[in-house]
Design an enzyme around this catalytic site. Structure first.
Site, short mmCIF file in Angstrom:
data_model
loop_
_atom_site.label_atom_id
_atom_site.label_comp_id
_atom_site.label_asym_id
_atom_site.label_seq_id
_atom_site.Cartn_x
_atom_site.Cartn_y
_atom_site.Cartn_z
N SER A 12 0.84 -1.22 0.00
CA SER A 12 0.00 0.00 0.00
C SER A 12 0.86 1.25 0.00
O SER A 12 0.51 2.26 -0.62
CB SER A 12 -0.96 0.01 1.19
OG SER A 12 -0.25 0.13 2.40
N LEU A 89 10.50 -7.26 4.30
CA LEU A 89 10.79 -7.89 5.60
C LEU A 89 12.15 -8.57 5.67
O LEU A 89 12.49 -9.19 6.66
CB LEU A 89 9.68 -8.90 5.93
CG LEU A 89 8.29 -8.24 6.13
CD1 LEU A 89 7.25 -9.30 6.45
CD2 LEU A 89 8.33 -7.18 7.21
N LEU A 91 16.46 -8.53 5.41
CA LEU A 91 17.55 -7.59 5.71
C LEU A 91 18.16 -7.10 4.39
O LEU A 91 18.23 -7.86 3.42
CB LEU A 91 18.61 -8.33 6.54
CG LEU A 91 19.56 -7.45 7.37
CD1 LEU A 91 18.78 -6.56 8.32
CD2 LEU A 91 20.54 -8.32 8.16
N ILE A 92 18.55 -5.85 4.35
CA ILE A 92 19.18 -5.30 3.15
C ILE A 92 20.66 -5.67 3.18
O ILE A 92 21.33 -5.41 4.18
CB ILE A 92 19.01 -3.76 3.11
CG1 ILE A 92 17.54 -3.43 2.93
CG2 ILE A 92 19.85 -3.13 2.01
CD1 ILE A 92 16.92 -4.01 1.66
N ASN A 106 13.60 3.47 4.91
CA ASN A 106 12.66 2.44 5.34
C ASN A 106 11.57 3.10 6.17
O ASN A 106 11.79 4.13 6.80
CB ASN A 106 13.37 1.38 6.20
CG ASN A 106 12.41 0.29 6.66
OD1 ASN A 106 11.60 -0.22 5.88
ND2 ASN A 106 12.47 -0.05 7.94
N HIS A 108 8.77 2.31 9.20
CA HIS A 108 8.45 1.35 10.26
C HIS A 108 7.21 1.89 10.99
O HIS A 108 7.14 3.10 11.26
CB HIS A 108 9.64 1.21 11.21
CG HIS A 108 9.39 0.26 12.34
ND1 HIS A 108 9.46 -1.10 12.19
CD2 HIS A 108 9.03 0.49 13.62
CE1 HIS A 108 9.15 -1.67 13.35
NE2 HIS A 108 8.90 -0.74 14.23
N ASP A 149 16.08 -1.43 11.39
CA ASP A 149 15.40 -0.30 12.06
C ASP A 149 16.30 0.55 12.93
O ASP A 149 15.85 1.15 13.88
CB ASP A 149 14.26 -0.84 12.95
CG ASP A 149 13.20 -1.54 12.13
OD1 ASP A 149 12.50 -2.38 12.68
OD2 ASP A 149 13.10 -1.24 10.93
C1 GRF Z 1 3.19 -1.44 7.16
O1 GRF Z 1 2.85 -1.57 8.52
C2 GRF Z 1 4.52 -0.77 7.06
O2 GRF Z 1 4.77 0.11 8.14
C3 GRF Z 1 5.47 -1.90 7.17
O3 GRF Z 1 4.87 -2.93 6.42
C4 GRF Z 1 3.44 -2.84 6.59
C5 GRF Z 1 2.74 -3.09 5.29
O4 GRF Z 1 3.03 -2.04 4.42
N1 GRF Z 1 6.75 -1.47 6.71
P1 GRF Z 1 2.52 -2.09 2.87
O5 GRF Z 1 1.00 -2.06 2.89
O6 GRF Z 1 3.01 -3.41 2.27
O7 GRF Z 1 3.12 -0.86 2.25
#
Ligand code: GRF
Length: 208
Positions: A12, A89, A91-92, A106, A108, A149
């Site tokens: 999103s 999700l 690690l880079i 990033n 968070h 983070d």
């Molecule tokens: C969100 O909570 C964002 O903060 C975290 O991943 C979740 C999903 O984000 N980084 P999105 O809808 O995939 O952008």
């Protein structure tokens, strides 16, 4: 400016950034989407919008995934200026952090440094915030360094934590603010409105 966006799920934030590049709020183009999950929502959106999708990292689920070196080569080919993690999700790799110093962001869904680090993702973050009795939460956008983070914080916004919030209700309130914050931050990035304080803290210069 050319943007790479990294997602693992619904994407999103990716969608709201992409829309902002189409309506001129962000003076940039999303040139490539990187994901570790070929069939996630973000990848589907990218395909529907003719944005190239790249799989990273290589795994048994995604054997066509790239190695870190191949990923850096691909991002160079796309002439990526900034890399935006948005619900990514994994690690880079350090190769990427070194290739793009101060050019990887990033987001968070908590007010870092609180409720951050490995293990704090998705609903776990919001459950912990509610359980702590915190009265405010909100998104943090930070530069990425070599841990989860822990990079320099660039921007935050607060939302209230309501007395009887469920984690889902808090997550939705934070996510809504994430979309607005990320667009404003990427707009500043593309307009070179980021400066660095002497102690290394990044600052956003508002539009004159
Ligand atoms: C969100 O909570 C964002 O903060 C975290 O991943 C979740 C999903 O984000 N980084 P999105 O809808 O995939 O952008």
């Amino acid at each position: 400016k050319s943007l790479a966006v990294f997602v693992s799920g619904g994407g999103s934030n990716f969608k709201s950034i992409h829309l902002a590049t189409l309506n001129g709020a962000v003076l940039g183009d999303v040139v490539v989407l990187v994901t570790n999950k070929r069939d996630c929502g973000g990848a589907a959106y990218a395909r529907d919008n003719s944005i190239p999708v790249v799989l990273f990292p290589r795994s048994k689920e995604e054997p066509e995934g790239l190695s870190a070196d191949d990923l850096v080569t691909i991002l160079r080919k796309f002439k990526v200026d900034f890399t935006l993690l948005a619900g990514y999700l994994k690690l880079i790799p350090v190769e990427l952090v070194r290739e793009y110093p101060k050019r990887i962001l990033n987001i968070h869904p908590s007010l870092l440094p609180a409720f951050g680090g490995k293990g704090y993702y998705g609903m776990k973050v919001h459950k912990a915030v509610i359980a702590s009795g915190a009265r405010y939460s909100g998104p943090t956008i930070h530069f990425v360094d070599e841990q989860y983070d822990t990079g320099k914080i660039l921007a935050q916004r607060v939302v209230p934590v309501c007395a009887f919030d469920t984690p889902e209700e808090l997550a939705a309130r934070v996510l809504h603010e994430e979309h607005r914050l990320y667009v404003d931050v990427v707009a500043a990035l593309c307009e070179d409105r980021i400066t660095w304080r002497d102690d290394g803290v990044p600052l956003i210069q508002s539009k004159e």
